[in-house]
Design a protein around this motif. Structure first.
Motif, PDB file in Angstrom:
ATOM      1  N   ASP A  30      -3.423  -3.193   8.162  1.00  0.00           N
ATOM      2  CA  ASP A  30      -4.744  -2.760   7.685  1.00  0.00           C
ATOM      3  C   ASP A  30      -5.071  -1.387   8.262  1.00  0.00           C
ATOM      4  N   ASP A  80      -4.930   2.643   6.238  1.00  0.00           N
ATOM      5  CA  ASP A  80      -6.068   3.561   6.143  1.00  0.00           C
ATOM      6  C   ASP A  80      -5.712   4.910   6.759  1.00  0.00           C
ATOM      7  N   ARG A  98       0.827  -1.212   0.000  1.00  0.00           N
ATOM      8  CA  ARG A  98       0.000   0.000   0.000  1.00  0.00           C
ATOM      9  C   ARG A  98       0.856   1.255   0.000  1.00  0.00           C
TER      10      ARG A  98
HETATM   11 MG    MG Z   1      -8.926  -1.766   5.547  1.00  0.00          MG
END
Ligand code: MG
Ligand code: NAI
Length: 355
Positions: free
Chosen positions: A244, A248, A104
């Motif tokens: 995770d 974000d 990411r």
């Molecule tokens: Mg997420």
């Protein structure tokens, strides 16, 4: 001419709006680079679940196993519990296809104000490397004495030497190709079995990458530092849950969750990898044609890199940056008035190889 067969899973809500945008950009960049794409679209979604009782057919994964890559919008919608949509499609896909790296990248673009005054364009450029198939997201556990005062729930985390090591190697290797810094997210003060194991493996793998400067931070302090000084991070390796949450947070620091891309990678290429924006189906704006397609378009750029076309991938990123820095065209989440189609057209027009 290099051609690729891509499985499209637009999914739910704005997934249906941002995936066509990403395909339009892919088709446009393909022309200048001698590439061609064929798409097979699958209707796997909460709609399908409500009609048939399953997010995808029983042989669903076999239907996409031989595609070169999977481009996915978002799955999950009100009316279907989120654990049903996640465990009915995304998690089985990540596990069956050994997509153990969730990559990411986060950047603050020129022309996109970060909510943080200290986060300036060009200075924030980091990648969260999230473990994607084990860790805290495990099926081991259960519920006892349901509905009684003694009711209890147990959920086990699973960290394996092989699973953590391959993820760390991916992160260290990536750091050697970037700015040579790696931060490991841990919580070995509070979580006394799995996290000290993770820390030990980080130390062990670090010895093999002498050119990488590394450190570890507890996840709570790390979250604060992402907000206070995001520019100091390069590659951040994290377990499934920590990665995770952190990614974000980093996407919000970069201006909007709508711009953040992700890739669920099978680095060995034995199986297709999945390219998917970080955001969800955004039921609050779905169907209006106003979703920001940037996260999906950037994900498509990562797919181009993975398929061996880094120049085409870079062209897409250059076009995105040019539109944001040099024009007022942007979607509502970034303070603009453009709709999904207008932003997509602007990106296509800004491709270095356009017209
Ligand atoms: Mg997420
Ligand atoms: P969400 O990401 O869908 O939306 C959060 C907020 O950000 C909303 O206000 C939305 O309008 C805005 N937003 C998100 N993407 C945007 C875009 N491209 N352009 C403009 N605004 C955007 O997260 P939420 O609301 O928590 O989840 C909605 C559904 O999506 C749930 O069912 C959830 O399980 C699912 N979901 C699926 C994911 C996936 O498939 N990878 C990831 C996250 C959530």
């Amino acid at each position: 001419m290099s051609s690729h067969r891509i499985a499209l899973i637009p999914g739910d809500g704005i997934g249906q709006e941002v995936i066509p945008a990403a395909c339009a950009v892919l088709d446009a960049v393909a022309i200048g680079h001698g590439l061609s794409f064929t798409y097979d679209e699958f209707d796997w979604s909460c709609d399908r679940y409500l009609q048939t009782g399953a997010m995808m057919p029983a042989d669903g994964l076999d239907q996409v196993r031989h595609h070169d890559a999977i481009l996915l919008g978002a799955v999950g919608y009100p009316g279907v519990p989120d654990h049903v949509s996640l465990w009915g499609l995304l998690i089985p896909m990540r596990r069956e296809f050994q997509q153990y790296v969730n990559l990411r990248p986060i950047k603050v673009f020129e022309g996109v104000p970060s909510p943080l005054r200290s986060a300036r364009a060009g200075e924030v450029d980091l990648v969260v490397v999230r473990e994607n198939v084990e860790g805290e997201y495990s099926e081991i556990g259960g519920r006892m004495y349901r509905g009684t005062p003694q009711e209890a729930a147990v959920q086990e985390s699973v960290f394996t030497r092989a699973g953590v090591t391959r993820l760390l190697d991916y992160g260290f290797d990536l750091a050697t190709k970037r700015r040579g810094q790696l931060t490991s997210a841990t919580k070995s003060n509070g979580i006394v079995h799995t996290m000290p194991f993770w820390d030990e493996l980080v130390r062990e793998r670090a010895a093999r990458y002498p050119s990488v400067a590394w450190n570890q931070e507890h996840i709570d302090a790390l979250a604060a530092k992402f907000v206070l000084s995001p520019e100091r991070f390069d590659v951040v390796v994290a377990s499934n849950l920590f990665g995770d949450i952190l990614s974000d947070l980093a996407a919000a620091v970069a201006g909007s969750i709508g711009i953040a891309p992700a890739a669920s990678l099978n680095p060995e290429r034995e199986f297709p990898s999945t390219f998917e924006p970080v955001h969800g189906s955004a039921p609050d704006i779905a169907g209006k044609g106003v979703a920001n397609p940037l996260g999906a378009i950037w994900s498509a750029s990562m797919m181009l890199d993975h398929l061996g076309h880094p120049e085409a991938g870079a062209d897409v990123l250059t076009a995105i940056a040019a539109v944001l820095a040099g024009s007022g065209v942007r979607t509502a989440d970034l303070g603009g008035t453009a709709d999904t189609a207008q932003f997509t057209e602007a990106v296509i027009a800004a491709l270095p190889t356009a017209g």
